[in-house]
Each structure stands twice: as structure tokens, then as C-alpha cells.
Motif scaffolding. Structure first.
Motif, PDB file in Angstrom:
ATOM      1  N   MET A  28      46.461 -22.683  -4.043  1.00 53.44           N
ATOM      2  CA  MET A  28      45.518 -23.368  -4.916  1.00 53.44           C
ATOM      3  C   MET A  28      46.202 -23.927  -6.077  1.00 53.44           C
ATOM      4  O   MET A  28      46.908 -23.308  -6.458  1.00 53.44           O
ATOM      5  CB  MET A  28      44.694 -21.969  -5.319  1.00 53.44           C
ATOM      6  CG  MET A  28      43.322 -22.542  -6.189  1.00 53.44           C
ATOM      7  SD  MET A  28      42.295 -23.726  -5.767  1.00 53.44           S
ATOM      8  CE  MET A  28      41.865 -23.160  -3.936  1.00 53.44           C
ATOM      9  N   ALA A  29      45.694 -25.203  -6.310  1.00 52.17           N
ATOM     10  CA  ALA A  29      46.424 -26.008  -7.523  1.00 52.17           C
ATOM     11  C   ALA A  29      45.818 -25.158  -8.842  1.00 52.17           C
ATOM     12  O   ALA A  29      44.947 -24.254  -8.651  1.00 52.17           O
ATOM     13  CB  ALA A  29      45.565 -27.277  -7.542  1.00 52.17           C
ATOM     14  N   ASP A  33      50.103 -11.685   0.594  1.00 49.42           N
ATOM     15  CA  ASP A  33      48.781 -12.039   1.501  1.00 49.42           C
ATOM     16  C   ASP A  33      47.825 -12.929   0.326  1.00 49.42           C
ATOM     17  O   ASP A  33      47.859 -12.551  -0.728  1.00 49.42           O
ATOM     18  CB  ASP A  33      48.353 -10.960   2.042  1.00 49.42           C
ATOM     19  CG  ASP A  33      47.791  -9.826   0.961  1.00 49.42           C
ATOM     20  OD1 ASP A  33      48.926  -9.155   0.609  1.00 49.42           O
ATOM     21  OD2 ASP A  33      46.656  -9.959   0.737  1.00 49.42           O
ATOM     22  N   GLU A  34      46.815 -13.485   0.979  1.00 47.64           N
ATOM     23  CA  GLU A  34      45.667 -13.777   0.219  1.00 47.64           C
ATOM     24  C   GLU A  34      44.516 -13.482   1.242  1.00 47.64           C
ATOM     25  O   GLU A  34      44.472 -13.835   2.347  1.00 47.64           O
ATOM     26  CB  GLU A  34      45.659 -15.285  -0.036  1.00 47.64           C
ATOM     27  CG  GLU A  34      46.712 -15.886  -0.836  1.00 47.64           C
ATOM     28  CD  GLU A  34      46.622 -17.332  -0.846  1.00 47.64           C
ATOM     29  OE1 GLU A  34      45.863 -17.976  -1.335  1.00 47.64           O
ATOM     30  OE2 GLU A  34      47.910 -17.902  -0.274  1.00 47.64           O
ATOM     31  N   VAL A  35      43.482 -12.647   0.609  1.00 48.56           N
ATOM     32  CA  VAL A  35      42.572 -12.212   1.299  1.00 48.56           C
ATOM     33  C   VAL A  35      41.297 -12.872   0.492  1.00 48.56           C
ATOM     34  O   VAL A  35      41.238 -12.791  -0.681  1.00 48.56           O
ATOM     35  CB  VAL A  35      42.239 -10.884   1.355  1.00 48.56           C
ATOM     36  CG1 VAL A  35      40.907 -10.469   2.036  1.00 48.56           C
ATOM     37  CG2 VAL A  35      43.513 -10.245   1.869  1.00 48.56           C
ATOM     38  N   LEU A  37      39.274 -17.401  -8.459  1.00 47.04           N
ATOM     39  CA  LEU A  37      38.045 -18.021  -7.758  1.00 47.04           C
ATOM     40  C   LEU A  37      38.145 -18.943  -6.675  1.00 47.04           C
ATOM     41  O   LEU A  37      39.313 -19.453  -6.489  1.00 47.04           O
ATOM     42  CB  LEU A  37      37.261 -19.195  -9.114  1.00 47.04           C
ATOM     43  CG  LEU A  37      36.687 -18.409 -10.239  1.00 47.04           C
ATOM     44  CD1 LEU A  37      36.524 -20.022 -11.033  1.00 47.04           C
ATOM     45  CD2 LEU A  37      35.432 -18.306  -9.837  1.00 47.04           C
ATOM     46  N   GLU A  38      37.153 -18.904  -5.926  1.00 47.52           N
ATOM     47  CA  GLU A  38      37.181 -19.894  -4.680  1.00 47.52           C
ATOM     48  C   GLU A  38      36.191 -20.735  -4.536  1.00 47.52           C
ATOM     49  O   GLU A  38      35.629 -20.899  -5.545  1.00 47.52           O
ATOM     50  CB  GLU A  38      37.300 -19.046  -3.588  1.00 47.52           C
ATOM     51  CG  GLU A  38      38.692 -18.791  -2.774  1.00 47.52           C
ATOM     52  CD  GLU A  38      39.445 -20.029  -2.493  1.00 47.52           C
ATOM     53  OE1 GLU A  38      38.500 -21.043  -2.306  1.00 47.52           O
ATOM     54  OE2 GLU A  38      40.697 -20.076  -2.257  1.00 47.52           O
ATOM     55  N   TYR A  39      36.153 -21.562  -3.511  1.00 50.92           N
ATOM     56  CA  TYR A  39      35.240 -22.779  -3.582  1.00 50.92           C
ATOM     57  C   TYR A  39      33.728 -22.292  -3.926  1.00 50.92           C
ATOM     58  O   TYR A  39      33.062 -23.034  -4.591  1.00 50.92           O
ATOM     59  CB  TYR A  39      35.167 -23.365  -1.877  1.00 50.92           C
ATOM     60  CG  TYR A  39      34.296 -24.545  -1.898  1.00 50.92           C
ATOM     61  CD1 TYR A  39      34.547 -25.804  -2.507  1.00 50.92           C
ATOM     62  CD2 TYR A  39      33.028 -24.356  -1.555  1.00 50.92           C
ATOM     63  CE1 TYR A  39      33.710 -26.756  -2.192  1.00 50.92           C
ATOM     64  CE2 TYR A  39      32.105 -25.232  -1.300  1.00 50.92           C
ATOM     65  CZ  TYR A  39      32.387 -26.548  -1.841  1.00 50.92           C
ATOM     66  OH  TYR A  39      31.603 -27.445  -1.749  1.00 50.92           O
ATOM     67  N   LEU A  98      35.490 -14.425  -3.562  1.00 50.49           N
ATOM     68  CA  LEU A  98      36.868 -14.271  -4.256  1.00 50.49           C
ATOM     69  C   LEU A  98      37.819 -14.270  -3.523  1.00 50.49           C
ATOM     70  O   LEU A  98      37.783 -13.868  -2.339  1.00 50.49           O
ATOM     71  CB  LEU A  98      36.461 -12.910  -4.883  1.00 50.49           C
ATOM     72  CG  LEU A  98      35.230 -12.256  -5.660  1.00 50.49           C
ATOM     73  CD1 LEU A  98      35.555 -10.702  -5.552  1.00 50.49           C
ATOM     74  CD2 LEU A  98      35.084 -12.867  -6.685  1.00 50.49           C
ATOM     75  N   GLU A  99      38.992 -14.588  -4.171  1.00 48.87           N
ATOM     76  CA  GLU A  99      40.464 -14.420  -3.642  1.00 48.87           C
ATOM     77  C   GLU A  99      41.089 -13.431  -4.331  1.00 48.87           C
ATOM     78  O   GLU A  99      41.203 -13.538  -5.515  1.00 48.87           O
ATOM     79  CB  GLU A  99      40.943 -15.711  -3.284  1.00 48.87           C
ATOM     80  CG  GLU A  99      42.274 -15.627  -2.798  1.00 48.87           C
ATOM     81  CD  GLU A  99      43.200 -17.178  -2.932  1.00 48.87           C
ATOM     82  OE1 GLU A  99      43.044 -17.789  -2.109  1.00 48.87           O
ATOM     83  OE2 GLU A  99      43.824 -16.921  -3.756  1.00 48.87           O
ATOM     84  N   GLY A 100      41.922 -12.280  -3.454  1.00 48.12           N
ATOM     85  CA  GLY A 100      42.752 -11.512  -4.203  1.00 48.12           C
ATOM     86  C   GLY A 100      43.957 -11.546  -3.555  1.00 48.12           C
ATOM     87  O   GLY A 100      44.019 -11.708  -2.312  1.00 48.12           O
TER      88      GLY A 100
HETATM   89 MG    MG Z   1      43.992 -21.405  -2.295  1.00 53.89          MG
END
Ligand code: MG
Ligand code: ADP
Ligand code: MG
Ligand code: MG
Ligand code: MG
Ligand code: MG
Length: 620
Positions: free
Chosen positions: A1-2, A48-50, A94-96, A101-103
Motif C-alpha cells: 500500500m502506498a 504476511d498481510e491478512v 485501513l483498506e479500501y 482492516l489489514e493486519g
Molecule cells: Mg496493500
């Protein structure tokens, strides 16, 4: 993510006017990193990204809805945990969507084998910390798609779609479903404005015994654009949120240096479709049962900002070229010298960028890769950043291009002014329901890269074959029913056979578990690697459980998440075998998913989803 900046974003006409400027600055930043940061000797680091969805239950009305509350929750988590406690183990993004959520782990994991057992615990802590902040009727679920996303009343609070003048202009998704952060609404609006019309997602419907034939989707307001865009026997969706509002599981690995990064990137490419099919977890869209199992093609269509000319629907007059793929799609070229002979896809390049990279002495395979990414326009520009001159500390303009090229793999240069090395991000997988499963998939990908390097394995096949595999991987039950083009002889040798003869069609079972006389199998290779390594008993047992899950999903002994979700719906007494997921079915399914995801770790090959299968169904 930018970088998740706050600030003022530009509308499409202003973004478009600045596109060349952004490319030029981004190119300078890229050349800087390519010429200065290639070598070094970085350790293996990985993480990882969940992604998760927030769900709210109404137990009286027996409804489950997505909860538009992610921003408040994340602010709260950051203030209470990340900032107040420097040793806090997780980081939240934050996500789209405003229900997502992204953890990630606050620190990447290191190279020792024992670190492989930390990932599941880290995921468990993340889930626990969110759950602790929710009300008793709320939960988080690592679910790839919310089955009734975009159906009337699917959200808490309930909001009305603004189909005439909203950011999405969707008939189904209200703008409140998009995160408040300006990045996401701007992506949405600028994709639509650049494209010149709304995005169109048509997913084939799963034809059950009572599904009308032909199946004609219900379109609100007698909308004409929709009537033209939709297809019979398909589920119609009209907003970027139907793609970027789904959840996935990603793995990032740091390579020793740029050469190793190029090598790992290439070797992981043929594994993308295999892992896509094995992780399949997304059969439901807009309250309907589809005929696909994975989110991938939906994300591609929902993020497709190509104009009609670029899509080949009209003669080229104002646009520069036809572009074969969406900016969200599979990779288009290999990067390592060994990969060059398998580059058989059309590769559009921004010629200015290409020539300047070659002039700067950049290797041709890297030059064409980046020149290809630069065919895309930036989608999101923050006024405050455009003319800022901070290349010492960030590559903002480069990231504007890079971070909205959403491909199966991402080749990530070191950020300026850090000691981070070259990284590869593995992006094709759907997210799984439980921490156990997500850890298993992540650990398997990490171990594959270790065996590739340790045994000098070679998985390369022509990239057009990888693309064919990607298309197959998403079909319903692909894991058991499709055959995938895969390399026969994976011991890297000096002389390889002609590109068109390196592979044969294999089942996923053969690829993962092996078949005498045909292929060794990826799990057996990983297992023999583990035997060669000094691994403590506990680590070995944990990894064995993970490998067993992967192995049994490949053989069909255990179902994929997609298969289990389908079985649950199909056996629900309220399901009319008409491809419709009612409020009640959705509620019971979400309750069951929540109970499974919260339950204690599943071990020794126990199917974490066994209760989602036929027969075991009980109404919530
Ligand atoms: Mg991302
Ligand atoms: P993005 O959204 O751009 O993919 P994130 O910051 O959300 O990036 O996730 C990055 C992932 O990479 C996390 O799992 C993190 O632990 C991991 N990571 C961070 N630093 C490194 C590194 N130097 N090498 C490998 N992985 C890293
Ligand atoms: Mg991320
Ligand atoms: Mg994400
Ligand atoms: Mg990521
Ligand atoms: Mg140009």
C-alpha cells in the motif's frame, strides 16, 4: 500500500494533466534506486498481510451485515496499542472498504526456521485484539467476499447508493462502503472517469436446479447503462468496491540482493495459479452463488480503468494503444536472465521510460518491466506531494505508478533512506477463515522460496501458459477438476528443452503431492528440505500440520474454503437451489464462520472447516 497520506486528492482531469510529470519524476526516483541499491547482502525477512471484514449480527432479525466502522477501530487500536506501547506486535492499516482492516506483524519475521511458527501466533493476537474492542454482536472475519455485499440492507449502518452522482455511481454499493481515507474514493472515481463509464463485472452464475434459465439479474431503477453492460446468466456488479472490497492474503519476502529478488520473482510466477486454486475462497457475489471460486478476475474487472479504445472496443483515435489487461491482473514478464526465453506475452512499454532506463545502463529485462508498469496513468495524486522535493526520503512519484499496478507479484525496490532490501510480494491468494489455514499457506510459500534457492529449482514455463493456468485456477472446483501446465523437470540444468516442451498438464494433486514417474511434488520436496535442516521438534510438528493441510486440499481429502462454503449453502434448509443466498442463509453462514475462526487451533490435519460441510449443518 502506498503511504496512507491525508490530504487533498486531485480529480481525474487534473491527475491526467500531471501524468507525464509524475512519470518523469517517478523515473528519476527509480533510476536512483536501480543504480544505487542493487547489491548488498540482506537477510531473508518476510511477513504476511491478512485482510479482515467487520461483521455485525442482528440476532433478533437473524441478519449479518458488514459494519462500516474500520476507521474508528483502527484509530483506536493505533492510539491505545501501537503508539502507547512500542513493543506492540501488530500494525493495522485501513483498506479500501470501510468494513475492512489489514493486519501485519509490526516487525517482519527473520530467517530462522523457528520463525515459521511465529506467524500463526501473530495472527491469533491480531484477531484477539480486534475482538476485544468489538461489541458482543460484532466480529471480524477473514473472509474473502461477504456473500451479500451490495444487496439491500447489507451494511450497518444502512446507506443508500448514489447511482447518479456518487464516487462509484453504483446501483448497489453506497459510497459509505468506501473508506473515508481520500485515497480510496479517489481511486474509485478516477478509475470510472478515466475509463469513461462505470466498471463492469459480470461473473457467471452457478446454475443450480431451480435457477431460472436464462438467469437475468435484477437491475434497480431500470438503469440503461446496466441493461447494456449486464449479460444473461451472469451476476452483474458495477463498482470498484466489488473487487477492492474483498479480502486477500499476501506474503512479502526480502531477497539477498536484486539478482536474487529477480530470480525469486520469476520462480514464484508459475506458482501463482496453483496457490490461487488451492486458496479458493470466494464463490459468492451480491447475494448469489457464482460459478467461480476465486476473487481474482472480479478484482481485475472492478479496477479496470482502460478506455473503450484501450480495450479494443473502438478504433484508436485519442488513445495511444490497445492494452491487453487491466491494471489489476497477472504479471507480464519474467525479470531474471533465465526467464527471458519464456517471455512470450505482448509487453507494452512506455517508450520514453524504456529508453531512458536503457540509457541509464539498466538491464533490459528490468527496463522493460518498469517501462511496462509506466504505461499506466497515476490514479491518485495528493496536491501536497506533487511538487514536494523529498526524494531523499521517499519515492512518492514512483510509488504513484507502482502501487496501483495490482499484479499477482510485485517487485518492490528498497525505499530511499532505509536499509530495506529488494522484496517480492506474493499476491494471488484468497484469504482463509482461520489463523491456522492462513499461517499454513504463508509458511508454504516461504518454504517454497527456500527450496527454490537451496536446491536451485526451476519452475519456469512460458508466461502465456502461466496466464492460461490463472484463468483455469479460478473456475469452480479447479483444484480438483482442472489440469495445469507445469514444468516436468525442475532441477535447473544448463540446457533446457525448447520453451514449448518444458511442461505438461498436471493436476494440482500431482503438482503438490507428486506422482511416481511424473513429478516429485512440492510438499515432498519441502519435507525433504526440512529433513536436511536442523529443525526442533515443535517447529517440525507445526510445519507438518501445515503441509498436511496443503497436501489434503490438493488431493481433495479436505475441501477448499470455496467448496465448503458452497456445501454449507447447498445443505441449508432455507436455500431454494436457485443460486440465491438469503438473509437467513447468510446469517447462519456468518455465525458458523465466526465460531470456527474463534475456536482453538486445529491440529493434525483436522479440517478446520469440517463443520461447514454437508450433514453437520445446524441452524444458528
Ligand atoms: Mg496493500
Ligand atoms: P503493502 O501494503 O505495500 O504490501 P505492508 O506494509 O502492508 O505493505 O506489508 C508489508 C509486509 O512486508 C508485512 O508483512 C511486513 O511484515 C513485511 N515486511 C516489512 N519489512 C520487510 C522487509 N524488509 N522484508 C520483507 N518483508 C518485510
Ligand atoms: Mg498492506
Ligand atoms: Mg491490503
Ligand atoms: Mg500488500
Ligand atoms: Mg511518456
Amino acid at each position: 500500500m502506498a503511504p496512507q497520506l491525508r490530504g487533498t486528492t486531485l480529480r481525474w482531469s487534473d491527475t491526467k494533466a500531471l501524468a507525464e510529470f509524475v512519470r518523469a519524476r517517478g523515473l528519476q526516483q527509480l533510476v536512483q534506486v536501480l543504480t544505487q541499491r542493487g547489491h548488498g547482502d540482506h537477510p531473508l525477512l518476510w511477513g504476511d498481510e491478512v485482510e479482515y471484514m467487520l461483521i455485525s449480527f442482528d440476532h433478533t432479525a437473524r441478519r449479518a451485515r458488514v459494519l462500516f466502522n474500520a476507521e474508528e477501530l483502527i484509530n483506536d487500536l493505533r492510539a491505545m496499542d501501537e503508539e502507547a506501547n512500542p513493543g506492540y506486535p501488530s500494525r493495522w492499516h485501513l483498506e479500501y472498504a470501510s468494513y475492512m482492516l489489514e493486519g501485519i506483524p509490526a516487525q517482519p519475521y527473520g530467517s530462522s526456521m523457528a520463525e515459521l511458527t511465529n506467524v500463526e501466533q501473530s495472527m491469533r493476537v491480531r484477531r484477539r485484539d480486534i475482538l476485544a474492542r468489538l461489541r458482543s454482536n460484532e466480529t471480524i472475519c477473514s473472509l474473502t467476499t461477504f456473500p451479500r455485499l451490495g444487496c439491500p440492507g447489507f451494511s450497518q449502518p444502512e446507506c443508500v447508493p448514489k447511482h447518479r452522482d456518487g464516487q462509484s455511481a453504483s446501483l448497489f454499493l453506497p459510497d459509505e462502503a468506501i473508506s473515508y481515507h481520500p485515497r480510496f474514493s479517489t481511486i474509485t472515481r478516477n478509475i470510472r472517469e478515466r475509463r469513461g463509464e462505470k466498471v463492469v463485472v459480470n461473473v457467471p452464475i452457478f446454475r443450480d436446479r431451480n435457477t431460472p434459465s436464462p438467469f437475468i439479474d435484477q437491475i434497480p431503477h431500470g438503469d440503461e447503462e446496466a441493461a447494456i453492460a449486464m449479460k444473461a446468466d451472469h451476476i452483474y456488479m458495477d463498482a470498484t468496491g466489488f473487487g477492492l472490497g474483498n479480502c486477500c492474503l499476501q506474503v512479502t519476502l526480502q531477497a539477498r540482493n536484486i539478482e536474487e529478488a529477480r530470480h525469486i520473482y520469476d520462480q514464484l510466477a508459475p506458482l501463482c495459479p496453483i496457490m490461487m486454486a488451492l486458496s479458493a475462497a470466494a464463490p459468492f457475489y451480491r447475494g448469489l452463488v457464482s460459478d467461480v471460486d476465486c476473487r481474482w478476475s472480479i478484482a481485475c474487472a472492478a479496477s479496470d480503468d482502460r478506455t473503450r479504445q484501450e480495450r479494443g472496443l473502438e478504433p484508436l483515435t485519442t488513445c495511444k494503444w490497445r492494452i491487453p489487461k487491466s491494471r489489476y491482473d497477472s504479471i507480464d514478464s519474467f525479470l531474471s536472465p533465465g526467464g527471458a526465453q519464456f517471455n512470450d506475452l505482448e509487453l507494452l512499454k512506455d517508450e520514453d521510460v524504456h529508453l531512458q532506463l536503457l540509457d541509464a545502463g539498466i538491464d533490459p529485462l528490468l527496463a522493460q518491466h518498469f517501462a511496462h508498469l509506466f504505461i499506466r496513468d497515476p490514479l491518485v495524486l495528493f496536491c501536497e506531494k506533487i511538487h514536494a522535493d523529498d526524494d531523499e526520503n521517499e519515492a512518492y512519484h514512483f510509488e504513484c505508478i507502482q502501487s496501483t499496478n495490482w499484479q499477482t507479484l510485485r517487485f518492490k525496490p528498497p525505499p530511499p533512506n532505509t536499509n530495506i532490501g529488494w522484496r517480492i510480494e506474493f499476491r494471488p491468494m484468497d484469504v482463509q477463515l482461520t489463523d491456522f489455514e492462513n499461517a499454513a499457506y504463508v509458511v508454504f510459500v516461504v518454504l517454497l522460496t527456500r527450496v527454490i534457492l537451496s536446491y536451485d529449482l526451476n519452475f519456469l514455463v512460458p508466461l502465456s501458459k502461466v496466464d492460461q493456468n490463472i484463468r483455469k485456477a479460478q473456475k469452480r472446483n479447479a483444484v480438483l477438476e482442472e489440469m495445469f501446465y507445469f514444468r516436468k523437470d525442475i532441477q535447473a540444468e544448463v540446457d533446457t528443452p525448447p520453451a514449448e516442451e518444458v511442461g505438461i498438464l498436471m493436476s494440482i494433486d500431482t503438482i503438490i503431492n507428486g506422482k511416481v514417474g511424473v513429478f516429485q511434488g512440492l510438499v515432498p520436496i519441502v519435507n525433504s528440505f526440512l529433513e536436511d535442516m536442523e529443525v526442533d521438534v515443535e517447529t517440525r510438528c507445526t510445519i507438518s500440520d501445515y503441509m498436511e493441510l496443503i497436501s489434503k486440499r490438493a488431493s481433495g481429502e479436505l475441501g477448499t474454503m470455496a467448496q465448503r462454503l458452497r456445501a454449507f449453502v447447498s445443505s441449508h434448509p432455507d436455500y431454494a437451489h436457485d443460486s440465491v443466498i438469503s438473509e437467513r442463509v447468510n446469517y447462519d453462514l456468518m455465525l458458523r464462520c465466526d465460531a470456527l475462526a474463534r475456536s482453538r487451533p486445529h491440529r493434525h490435519g483436522v479440517d478446520p472447516l469440517h463443520e461447514l460441510s454437508h450433514g453437520a449443518f445446524q441452524t444458528g
